[in-house]
Design a protein around this motif. Structure first.
Motif, PDB file in Angstrom:
ATOM      1  N   MET A   4      21.292  61.439  33.722  1.00 43.21           N
ATOM      2  CA  MET A   4      21.956  63.245  34.360  1.00 43.21           C
ATOM      3  C   MET A   4      22.793  62.997  35.691  1.00 43.21           C
ATOM      4  SD  MET A   4      21.369  66.882  35.109  1.00 43.21           S
ATOM      5  CE  MET A   4      21.307  67.179  32.804  1.00 43.21           C
TER       6      MET A   4
ATOM      7  N   GLU B 140      24.569  59.903  36.374  1.00 44.99           N
ATOM      8  CA  GLU B 140      26.015  60.406  35.824  1.00 44.99           C
ATOM      9  C   GLU B 140      27.484  60.905  36.769  1.00 44.99           C
ATOM     10  OE1 GLU B 140      28.346  61.222  31.813  1.00 44.99           O
ATOM     11  OE2 GLU B 140      26.421  62.160  31.951  1.00 44.99           O
ATOM     12  N   ILE B 141      26.717  62.159  37.465  1.00 45.66           N
ATOM     13  CA  ILE B 141      26.384  62.763  38.717  1.00 45.66           C
ATOM     14  C   ILE B 141      26.912  62.059  39.904  1.00 45.66           C
ATOM     15  CG2 ILE B 141      25.911  65.086  39.628  1.00 45.66           C
ATOM     16  CD1 ILE B 141      24.601  66.016  37.323  1.00 45.66           C
TER      17      ILE B 141
ATOM     18  N   ASN C 110      30.300  60.558  39.154  1.00 47.25           N
ATOM     19  CA  ASN C 110      31.821  60.876  39.265  1.00 47.25           C
ATOM     20  C   ASN C 110      31.401  61.647  41.048  1.00 47.25           C
ATOM     21  OD1 ASN C 110      32.424  64.355  38.500  1.00 47.25           O
ATOM     22  ND2 ASN C 110      33.558  62.698  37.005  1.00 47.25           N
TER      23      ASN C 110
ATOM     24  N   SER D 116      28.552  68.173  39.455  1.00 48.60           N
ATOM     25  CA  SER D 116      29.452  66.724  40.193  1.00 48.60           C
ATOM     26  C   SER D 116      29.655  67.380  41.657  1.00 48.60           C
ATOM     27  CB  SER D 116      30.399  65.901  40.230  1.00 48.60           C
ATOM     28  OG  SER D 116      31.411  65.393  40.442  1.00 48.60           O
TER      29      SER D 116
END
Lengths: 436, 436
Positions: B254, B257-258, B261, B388
């Motif tokens: 996670m 990904e954050i 992004n 994000s």
């Protein structure tokens, strides 16, 4: 309590300017108190209230120095009265602090909250502004009020009072800081701006990034200077060229009562009326009553030709002098009122829009349509329908306390209480949300 | 519709300055549209949307002049892309205007209302700000967006776009004014600030009393100039030195990904991340994954010694250069990120408080205590938990439209929609109430 929270380190070395040093210390203190819940803040406020009463003698002695100096300077007795602190007044100020402690804490209030279609939770939450600077004149009670309101709302405060109250303010801030520190909060949350010169005000106005907002309270000249010169965001306060408009259809007795209350209940305040406008259809019936009541209240009438004509025809006992254009824009703060006759509600609105400082305007009318139209068209902090202009006040509005009355449109407008001393932040919570 | 409402007379003669003339006309138009209910405003917006599509060819032709000039000046292709209007883009802009028409009208909303113990009714009601000035760069869509949002919220708008979009803006404003006038509202509610020189911006910044708020949108230099020099109240927007903090306990996938992004979804925007902070306890596990993902995304890492050490030890394929103090405060708006390791959540907060522009900071954590502490201590417009930084946006927040993102604390903070383009007034209603 305070040690639970990290506070930003002070820069080393500190800037040479004592004003900027104070601002840095305030910013560090603000970071410490901002996340505090209500209890430690209220405990500090109650400690301040108690200390004001326990140390009353010290405060009265310090105040006596200022009063003696003011007398020696030949200061006006009304100003000396506002400057003077007695045991009774200090007890009343302490009670006001206790009242602030009893008010709800605005910090943490969720203003808006919802879940987005993608599952992200959005919350808009009240947070303190940070460092609030107050520039004010010779009223030492403001020192305590402002400190209490700023602490309650989680802000640090930089107080810049008048040099004519310097001994009183130094003692009051000493008492407050001792109480705040004793309650475990950073004493630097309440500071007197060092230096009595104009340069110290200039420095305060340029401390952008250190000071989050400046609130000038006092005369029009002071407020204009701050508004025009400050790079720190300013909340403009207080100038009140308030109007009472008596509509074509109005209860005459009510209109007289509202006029006299608006004008003469207390003439030196910003929500006192300074101009009377009367619809032509009611002028002959209303003006004789109004002029007589104004005469009884000791008010001089600065009249347009139509009001003058009525006064002459009636042989009114009122003191009537011709109005000039200047009268329409003057905030007398005295037993004077400008008065004119208008041809319509729309003309009254146009007159008000042209001359008002945007504080408070009242209409007296029995017509629902007129009340609705007047409240729609007049663009001031407060529009009063069949009520005195004197109600525009945080205490009267039920806020419990007031840091000033904003006459600007940004951030706050009208009486400012605790919520107006806050900003907001958004907290968005997801479980790994990214933007597609 | 507009003739129902009185509007203040223009001064005669008008001031010589074309900018002040425009401001006077805007103020008069603002007084006319402020009391309007929703329907006539929405009709004007729908007329604008239709006109944009009916007159697309004219707009594209005018825009082609600007684009040709920009090409001749050797302007960057990314800037030319933002400047360019096509049939599809104009249709999308027109649709956005229709969406604004569909949003609720903020004007007239009662924010607070209650009856005082003495029977006086108090209502705090949303009203338009008045005249809004927007200073922006070469994005002609802003011309239409700003006009639509200001009209919907009952404000007049003075638009000061970039000279590089002057032909497009002139045509767009002509189309908008024709539509507004055709719908029976005053065309002067939407005006381009005359003059392309810097002096016209200076005049706008000094039009205090005529212009109620200035909103600069664009580069940091423009915003700083307006904030420091304007005597008109300003809402500071946009600069975003956003942080992603990966806590000691975090879901590594996670977090990657954050991070990616937030950094690389779109690098040129204010809500893109510019700094990564990693808790020391998770650095060895997280940084190799993060560096690999950043390398894949084409991001250069400006690393502190501890991040450099991990990169070297792992033989990371990422482009890693040493970070200087300047990196911590830079809003790259490019495929670059500063990265450092911190000893604790408190150190991450202290770093953020020292360097942030106060826009958006994200924490990635599985710890409820850490999430709570981070959201309490970080003082930025938006704090994101496991989401994000890219969500800080009026559209994403569900506002339907956005006039900018305020990074100041007064008046509005974070994405600004229609309610943020309003002020309030108090309406107090009695039946002859006076103060005792």
């Amino acid at each position: 309590m305070s040690t639970e929270f990290p506070s930003p380190d002070l820069p080393s070395p500190l800037p040479k300017s004592p004003v900027l040093q104070a601002a840095y210390r305030a910013k560090a203190a603000a970071a410490t108190i901002a996340p505090l819940p209500r209890t430690p803040k209220d405990e500090a406020l109650l400690a301040i209230a108690d200390a004001l009463q326990v140390r009353t003698r010290e405060i009265v002695e310090a105040n006596a120095e200022d009063v003696a100096q003011a007398r020696a300077n030949g200061t006006d007795e009304a100003v000396i009265d506002r400057l003077t602190l007695t045991r009774e007044r200090i007890a009343a100020i302490a009670d006001d602090v206790r009242k602030v402690a009893g008010l709800p804490d605005p910090v943490g209030e969720v203003i808006r909250g919802y879940t987005l279609p993608n599952g992200l939770d959005v919350r808009q939450v009240r947070v303190p502004l940070g460092v609030v600077g107050i520039i004010y004149e010779a009223r030492p009670n403001v020192t305590v009020d402002a400190a209490a309101l700023c602490l309650k709302s989680g802000n640090a405060v930089l107080l810049r009072g008048s040099s004519s109250a310097i001994a009183s303010n130094r003692k009051l801030v000493e008492v407050i800081r001792d109480a705040v520190g004793g309650a475990g909060l950073p004493a630097d949350a309440v500071q007197l701006v060092p230096g009595e010169s104009r340069e110290s005000v200039q420095e305060l106005m340029r401390a952008r990034g250190m000071v989050d907002v400046l609130i000038p309270r006092g005369g029009a000249g002071l407020i204009r200077t701050v508004v025009e010169q400050s790079t720190v965001p300013v909340i403009e306060t207080g100038t009140g060229n308030c109007h009472v408009y008596v509509d074509a259809e109005a209860d005459l007795a009510m209109a007289v009562e509202i006029l006299i209350n608006s004008k003469a209940h207390r003439v030196s305040v910003c929500n006192a009326a300074e101009t009377l406008l009367v619809h032509k259809d009611i002028a002959d019936a209303f003006l004789p009553l109004a002029l007589a009541a104004l005469a009884d209240a000791g008010v001089t009438v600065h009249a347009d030709p139509r009001v003058q004509a009525v006064a002459e025809r009636e042989g009114s006992k009122a003191v009537v002098v011709p109005a000039t254009a200047e009268d329409w824009e003057t905030e007398y703060l005295s037993y004077d009122i400008a008065a004119g006759v208008v041809d319509s509600l729309e003309d009254a609105v146009a007159h008000i829009r042209l001359w008002t400082s945007g504080h408070t305007e009242a209409i007296v009318t029995t017509s629902q349509a007129a009340a609705r139209r007047f409240t729609q068209l007049v663009d001031s902090t407060t529009v009063a329908v069949n009520a005195s202009t004197r109600f525009t006040d945080g205490g009267q509005f039920g806020f419990g306390a007031e840091i000033g009355i904003s006459t600007q449109k940004l951030h706050a407008r009208g009486p400012m209480g605790l919520p107006e001393l806050t900003s907001t932040k958004y907290i968005v919570t997801g479980d790994g949300h990214i933007r597609r």
